[in-house]
Motif scaffolding. Structure first.
Motif, PDB file in Angstrom:
ATOM      1  N   SER A  95       0.844  -1.202   0.000  1.00 31.86           N
ATOM      2  CA  SER A  95       0.000   0.000   0.000  1.00 31.86           C
ATOM      3  C   SER A  95       0.879   1.251   0.000  1.00 31.86           C
ATOM      4  O   SER A  95       2.035   1.204   0.403  1.00 31.86           O
ATOM      5  CB  SER A  95      -0.887   0.005   1.239  1.00 31.86           C
ATOM      6  OG  SER A  95      -0.117   0.339   2.374  1.00 31.86           O
ATOM      7  N   GLN A 150      -0.119   1.140  10.715  1.00 37.86           N
ATOM      8  CA  GLN A 150      -0.240   2.412  11.442  1.00 37.86           C
ATOM      9  C   GLN A 150      -0.020   2.234  12.939  1.00 37.86           C
ATOM     10  O   GLN A 150       0.604   3.079  13.580  1.00 37.86           O
ATOM     11  CB  GLN A 150      -1.612   3.041  11.185  1.00 37.86           C
ATOM     12  CG  GLN A 150      -1.614   3.976   9.991  1.00 37.86           C
ATOM     13  CD  GLN A 150      -2.902   4.766   9.903  1.00 37.86           C
ATOM     14  OE1 GLN A 150      -3.931   4.370  10.467  1.00 37.86           O
ATOM     15  NE2 GLN A 150      -2.853   5.876   9.188  1.00 37.86           N
ATOM     16  N   ASP A 178      -3.017  -2.086   6.610  1.00 37.94           N
ATOM     17  CA  ASP A 178      -2.652  -0.688   6.837  1.00 37.94           C
ATOM     18  C   ASP A 178      -2.916  -0.274   8.287  1.00 37.94           C
ATOM     19  O   ASP A 178      -2.145   0.483   8.870  1.00 37.94           O
ATOM     20  CB  ASP A 178      -3.457   0.233   5.910  1.00 37.94           C
ATOM     21  CG  ASP A 178      -2.671   0.598   4.653  1.00 37.94           C
ATOM     22  OD1 ASP A 178      -1.626  -0.043   4.416  1.00 37.94           O
ATOM     23  OD2 ASP A 178      -3.110   1.506   3.935  1.00 37.94           O
ATOM     24  N   ARG A 179      -4.015  -0.776   8.805  1.00 36.97           N
ATOM     25  CA  ARG A 179      -4.317  -0.423  10.192  1.00 36.97           C
ATOM     26  C   ARG A 179      -3.249  -0.974  11.126  1.00 36.97           C
ATOM     27  O   ARG A 179      -2.801  -0.307  12.046  1.00 36.97           O
ATOM     28  CB  ARG A 179      -5.717  -0.953  10.568  1.00 36.97           C
ATOM     29  CG  ARG A 179      -6.661   0.152  11.030  1.00 36.97           C
ATOM     30  CD  ARG A 179      -8.095  -0.300  11.014  1.00 36.97           C
ATOM     31  NE  ARG A 179      -8.547  -0.527   9.638  1.00 36.97           N
ATOM     32  CZ  ARG A 179      -9.236  -1.573   9.214  1.00 36.97           C
ATOM     33  NH1 ARG A 179      -9.573  -2.528  10.064  1.00 36.97           N
ATOM     34  NH2 ARG A 179      -9.602  -1.679   7.950  1.00 36.97           N
ATOM     35  N   LEU A 232       0.854   3.684   1.940  1.00 36.63           N
ATOM     36  CA  LEU A 232       1.291   3.970   3.301  1.00 36.63           C
ATOM     37  C   LEU A 232       2.572   3.204   3.636  1.00 36.63           C
ATOM     38  O   LEU A 232       3.570   3.789   4.072  1.00 36.63           O
ATOM     39  CB  LEU A 232       0.171   3.576   4.276  1.00 36.63           C
ATOM     40  CG  LEU A 232       0.408   3.942   5.740  1.00 36.63           C
ATOM     41  CD1 LEU A 232      -0.751   4.782   6.261  1.00 36.63           C
ATOM     42  CD2 LEU A 232       0.581   2.709   6.603  1.00 36.63           C
ATOM     43  N   VAL A 233       2.524   1.925   3.405  1.00 30.62           N
ATOM     44  CA  VAL A 233       3.695   1.100   3.700  1.00 30.62           C
ATOM     45  C   VAL A 233       4.869   1.507   2.815  1.00 30.62           C
ATOM     46  O   VAL A 233       6.009   1.600   3.274  1.00 30.62           O
ATOM     47  CB  VAL A 233       3.363  -0.403   3.514  1.00 30.62           C
ATOM     48  CG1 VAL A 233       4.622  -1.249   3.618  1.00 30.62           C
ATOM     49  CG2 VAL A 233       2.327  -0.849   4.533  1.00 30.62           C
ATOM     50  N   PRO A 256      -6.323   4.584   6.821  1.00 33.02           N
ATOM     51  CA  PRO A 256      -5.843   3.256   6.413  1.00 33.02           C
ATOM     52  C   PRO A 256      -6.813   2.621   5.415  1.00 33.02           C
ATOM     53  O   PRO A 256      -8.022   2.760   5.560  1.00 33.02           O
ATOM     54  CB  PRO A 256      -5.800   2.480   7.720  1.00 33.02           C
ATOM     55  CG  PRO A 256      -6.736   3.193   8.631  1.00 33.02           C
ATOM     56  CD  PRO A 256      -6.704   4.638   8.232  1.00 33.02           C
ATOM     57  N   SER A 257      -6.258   1.932   4.414  1.00 35.76           N
ATOM     58  CA  SER A 257      -7.144   1.395   3.376  1.00 35.76           C
ATOM     59  C   SER A 257      -7.324  -0.113   3.481  1.00 35.76           C
ATOM     60  O   SER A 257      -7.821  -0.737   2.564  1.00 35.76           O
ATOM     61  CB  SER A 257      -6.590   1.774   1.999  1.00 35.76           C
ATOM     62  OG  SER A 257      -5.293   1.238   1.851  1.00 35.76           O
ATOM     63  N   SER A 258      -6.903  -0.688   4.595  1.00 36.15           N
ATOM     64  CA  SER A 258      -7.048  -2.140   4.764  1.00 36.15           C
ATOM     65  C   SER A 258      -6.679  -2.506   6.200  1.00 36.15           C
ATOM     66  O   SER A 258      -6.147  -1.680   6.941  1.00 36.15           O
ATOM     67  CB  SER A 258      -6.115  -2.873   3.811  1.00 36.15           C
ATOM     68  OG  SER A 258      -4.774  -2.577   4.166  1.00 36.15           O
TER      69      SER A 258
END
Lengths: 170, 170
Positions: free
Chosen positions: A2, B127, B123-124, A4-5, B118-120
């Motif tokens: 993703s 984070q 992701d959560r 974010l990652v 977060p998109s998954s």
DNA sequence: TCGTTATTTCAGAAATTACTGAAAATTAAG
DNA sequence: CTTAATTTTCAGTAATTTCTGAAATAACGA
């Protein structure tokens, strides 16, 4: 991976290269730390777009630093890797490994140089400076070793107290 | 250069290269720190057997890190350099500069990533990890900033107390 | 055992970083 | 202003580090 990652992984790659660690190894570790399940070498190679052999070498390095642990998944022949759950444990490992590799040898060299008989005024001055550095480094090292004996909770409390302790001591 | 100084300089060259600093710059700094009088560029080039231009670049880097100060000698047109007298000041400078260049940008990146939605599930989880690291780094940073406000003597006392404070707090 | 899958090693290539010498810029004295 | 001393810049080169693909090794199941 993703966005974010990916941002995080990118940043840690850059940062890693400012320390002794190379970019790819830094990225690999960032990826493993954020992953919510064990990661295998093929996944790392695919996600970070580097060769399988590069990943193999990087994993060896991370293992030599005790930053990742091997974890087998039943019914799967591949090797999977995880980072410690507790971020305090990661920090602690980093500190210990750096001490072993950098501080300890440095203290040894300094100790030897302090035994030498100085052959000039300049040497005497140099020894003085080495002594000051030696004492400083040793003090910091011992403090950090003591702190590590405490639980993360206790360490937190102490750090939060910060310089406040100074007053407490009068 | 006496054998004593040379050993020290050699060692710090090696060590420097494990950190972001390159071998020559590490050696230059080690030499300046041990010297009992201000050092000029020609002396460094001669003693370390590197080119004058390399020394010039190295000195610029050390100055950008605030690790050396320019010192003029009356009647001499050359630039001379010294390191701070106090080893605590050197350590403090190192910590501050590294914070500026490495920690602060890292905290900024992390802060931004924590703002993202977060998109998954992955992701959560990521984070959460970032948050834990963020809090840990921030705590250490703040603690070190507070400590630096104290005098070297006070810092010494606190560090020597070490984990002992824990008992003191009950 | 053999065949398949997974990992490691390593020599050479690619990329990055460090270093040099020559020339340019700066500085200060006369 | 001119000259000489000093420092800086920078393009090219050297050295080092990182990375890859191919081959070797290891691990396992059938």
């Amino acid at each position: 991976m993703s966005p974010l990652v990916e941002s995080f992984v990118r940043h840690f790659g850059e940062m890693g290269s400012r320390w002794g660690i190379n970019r790819t190894v830094g990225q690999m570790y960032a990826y493993i730390v954020l992953a919510d399940e064990p990661v295998n070498a093929d996944e790392l190679a695919a996600e970070l777009r580097v060769s399988r052999s590069n990943v193999s070498m990087g994993l060896k390095e991370l293992q030599s630093w005790n930053l990742v642990r091997l974890k087998h998944i039943p019914g799967d022949r591949k090797d999977y890797f995880v980072a410690p759950e507790d971020v305090w444990e990661i920090a602690s490992t980093l500190i210990n490994e750096r001490r072993k590799r950098e501080i300890d040898p440095t203290l040894t060299v300094m100790r030897e140089l302090l035994m030498d008989t100085p052959s000039s005024a300049a040497d005497r001055h140099a020894q003085n400076r080495i002594k000051e550095m030696y004492q400083l480094i040793e003090m910091l090292t011992q403090w950090s070793a003591e702190m590590q004996k405490l639980s993360p909770k206790q360490i937190s409390r102490m750090l939060k107290l910060g310089a406040g302790v100074s007053k407490l001591l009068g």
